[in-house]
Each structure stands twice: as C-alpha cells, then as structure tokens.
Design an enzyme around this catalytic site. Structure first.
Site, PDB file in Angstrom:
ATOM      1  N   ASP A  82       0.941  -1.107  -0.044  1.00 48.90           N
ATOM      2  CA  ASP A  82      -0.141   0.139   0.028  1.00 48.90           C
ATOM      3  C   ASP A  82       1.058   1.111  -0.029  1.00 48.90           C
ATOM      4  O   ASP A  82       1.846   1.238   0.923  1.00 48.90           O
ATOM      5  CB  ASP A  82      -1.055   0.006   1.190  1.00 48.90           C
ATOM      6  CG  ASP A  82      -1.828   0.911   1.339  1.00 48.90           C
ATOM      7  OD1 ASP A  82      -2.538   1.554   0.202  1.00 48.90           O
ATOM      8  OD2 ASP A  82      -2.150   1.366   2.520  1.00 48.90           O
ATOM      9  N   HIS A 208      -9.477   5.088  -2.152  1.00 50.92           N
ATOM     10  CA  HIS A 208      -8.474   5.261  -0.846  1.00 50.92           C
ATOM     11  C   HIS A 208      -9.509   5.654   0.189  1.00 50.92           C
ATOM     12  O   HIS A 208     -10.406   6.588  -0.004  1.00 50.92           O
ATOM     13  CB  HIS A 208      -7.354   5.738  -1.168  1.00 50.92           C
ATOM     14  CG  HIS A 208      -6.319   4.842  -1.619  1.00 50.92           C
ATOM     15  ND1 HIS A 208      -5.289   4.713  -1.153  1.00 50.92           N
ATOM     16  CD2 HIS A 208      -6.321   4.182  -2.932  1.00 50.92           C
ATOM     17  CE1 HIS A 208      -4.511   3.605  -2.102  1.00 50.92           C
ATOM     18  NE2 HIS A 208      -5.223   3.459  -2.862  1.00 50.92           N
ATOM     19  N   SER A 211     -12.579   4.613   5.079  1.00 52.69           N
ATOM     20  CA  SER A 211     -13.188   4.576   6.283  1.00 52.69           C
ATOM     21  C   SER A 211     -14.065   5.738   6.802  1.00 52.69           C
ATOM     22  O   SER A 211     -13.559   6.935   6.135  1.00 52.69           O
ATOM     23  CB  SER A 211     -12.016   4.367   7.476  1.00 52.69           C
ATOM     24  OG  SER A 211     -11.262   3.407   7.144  1.00 52.69           O
TER      25      SER A 211
END
Ligand code: G3H
Ligand code: 13P
Ligand code: ZN
Length: 284
Positions: A82, A208, A211
């Site tokens: 990542d 990305h 959350s």
C-alpha cells in the site's frame, strides 16, 4: 491457496459488478481477522501492508504471515503493498513474494509519476505481479487543507486516460473527495467525476480513505465502478476501542491474548460488514 494478484480479483469484480476490500494489516491478529471474515463471507480479499506496517512488523514477517494464512484459506487472497513510493522497496516487496504493489507517485509531476510507474510495471508484469498507481492526491483528513484546496487535487479525467494508457497499470487510485484518517464531517464524493473517469479509463478504479464513508455512498461508488476499496482507520478504531473496553473492565489483566483476542473478534465483525457492503460476499 497460493496468493492471487489484484488483477485476478479485479477481473471477476469487474465482470460481476462488486468491489474487493483491501484491508491494512500490521500484526498477526489483524491478518487473522481479515482472513476469518473473508472465509465466513466466502469473499475474495486483499491484505495490504503500508510502508509503516513493513517498518513495524518487518517485510519478511508480514509476507510469511499472509502467505501462511492464504495457504490455509479456501478463499482467494492477495498480498499488496500500500502506497509504495520508493522503487527499491517496491522491488524488495516483489522479490519477497507480494502478489501486487501500489506505486504512489501522486506527489510527483504527471510525467515523473508516469515514468516511475512505467519502470515498476515493466518489472512487475514480467514476474506476474500487478500494479496499482495513484493520480490526483488523496490527502489526510488531519492535513490542514480547505475543501477547495482538496478539490484542486482531485483526479483529472483526461489525465487519467493518458496516465493509464501510457503506464499500463492494472488499477488506478483516484481522488474524488475521500481522505485518509478519521473525517470531521461527512465526506462528499464527486460521483460525476468518477463517472467521467470511468468513461475514459478501462482499468478498475480504487477508492482510498474509505473508512468513515457512509455505507450508502460506498454502495453508490461500487455501482458506479469502484472495484477496490481501502480500509484502515475503521479497523484501527474498532480494534483499539475493544482493547480499551477490556482493559477498563479488567484493569489487572496481564495476558495479551485476553485483550487482543476479543479485539480480533470485533475486527472480524467489522470486516464482515464491509465485505457485505462492497458486494463481494458469496462470490467464492
Ligand atoms: O494509507 C494509509 C494507511 O492508512 C497506512 O497508514 O502508514 O500509518 O500504516 P500507515
Ligand atoms: P483509511 O484509513 O481512511 O481507511 O484509508 C485507508 C487507505 O486508503 C489505505 O491506503
Ligand atoms: Zn491510501
């Protein structure tokens, strides 16, 4: 099962119209929770390690942990770097056994980003490893940027078309309104931009900073073509919240397994929920 590449996972996701979760792992319990959730949901999954994770846990240890977990699993698992920024480190990950790498040249001018990604793609593809790159800039929620500053970094669809054509990447991370870390307010995704990018770009799109993005917005993003969804902060928060709860209830507890074990269980539930929202449950 042996590790699979994200290119393998993305092609089925593209055909069937769902996204695969890419969950950040830093230790054994997180790896175990991701795999247990994927097994329970019969879902493919991507386990990814950031440069911070490699520094914390060690490249060889992370690789061995994920490879061992994948070997014992009955669902396909990819091990992905990542936000790799350093060419040498990306090469080391490939040699150690990562099945996919992200090379993040998003802070570079366009032509330099293209040059870096081309070099990585040439080597990675020669040995069957897939490559994700980023165009635009996905900042951190805590970075002191205004909304208009942030928008200035959004991915330009025309550049995305040139970038994917010239680099030959397997998937593209785009900046359309998400940011890394916990959000202060509700993030607003630029879906029109996503549609325009999808119209011009044939490779799968990666989101990305996912959350804290409401489930409905995630479902909408998947319906509009996002095929890989990165989640880290939600996992950290759930894991640590449970550790805090156990420690508050049992302040004398000294066995780490009795603190980390319940945290691992909660983490598995959080990941199972994400897998359900991404639409990848029951695909294996
Ligand atoms: O994209 C960022 C990930 O959340 C990784 O964060 O560098 O602290 O491991 P980290
Ligand atoms: P969050 O921590 O905001 O979920 O971002 C994760 C990510 O994008 C990892 O690359
Ligand atoms: Zn990221």
């Amino acid at each position: 099962m042996s590790l699979v590449t994200i290119a393998d996972l993305m092609s089925q996701a593209e055909k069937e119209g769902y996204a695969v979760g890419a969950f950040n792992a830093n230790n054994l319990e997180i790896v175990q929770a991701i795999v247990a959730a994927a097994e329970a949901k019969r879902s493919p999954v991507i386990i990814q390690a950031s440069q911070g994770a490699l520094k914390y846990a060690g490249l060889e240890q992370i690789t061995a942990m994920v490879k061992t977990a994948a070997a014992g699993a009955t669902v396909p698992i990819a091990l992905h770097l990542d936000h790799g920024t350093d060419f040498t480190q990306v090469m080391r990950c490939i040699r150690t056994g990562f099945s996919s790498v992200m090379v993040d040249g998003s802070k570079l001018p366009l032509q330099e980003n293209i040059g870096l990604v081309q070099r990585v793609v040439q080597v990675a593809h020669a040995v069957g490893v897939s490559v994700e790159a980023e165009l635009g800039r996905i900042s951190g929620t805590e970075d002191n940027v205004t909304v208009s500053d942030r928008e200035a970094y959004f991915t330009d669809p025309e550049e995305a078309e040139i970038f994917t054509r010239e680099t030959g990447v397997d998937c593209l991370a785009v900046a359309i309104g998400t940011a890394h870390g916990p959000y202060k307010g509700e993030p607003k995704l630029d879906f029109e931009r996503l549609d325009e990018i999808r119209r011009r770009v044939s490779v799968p799109i990666v989101l990305h900073g996912s959350s804290g993005v409401p489930d409905e917005a995630i479902r909408e993003a998947v319906a509009r073509g996002v095929r890989k969804i990165n989640i880290d902060t939600d996992l950290r928060q759930a894991f640590v919240a449970k550790m805090r709860e156990v420690l508050a209830a049992k302040p004398d507890e000294y066995d780490p397994r009795k603190i980390l074990g319940p945290a691992r269980e909660v983490l598995q539930q959080v990941i199972e929920h994400k897998i359900q929202v991404f639409g990848s449950a029951g695909r294996v």
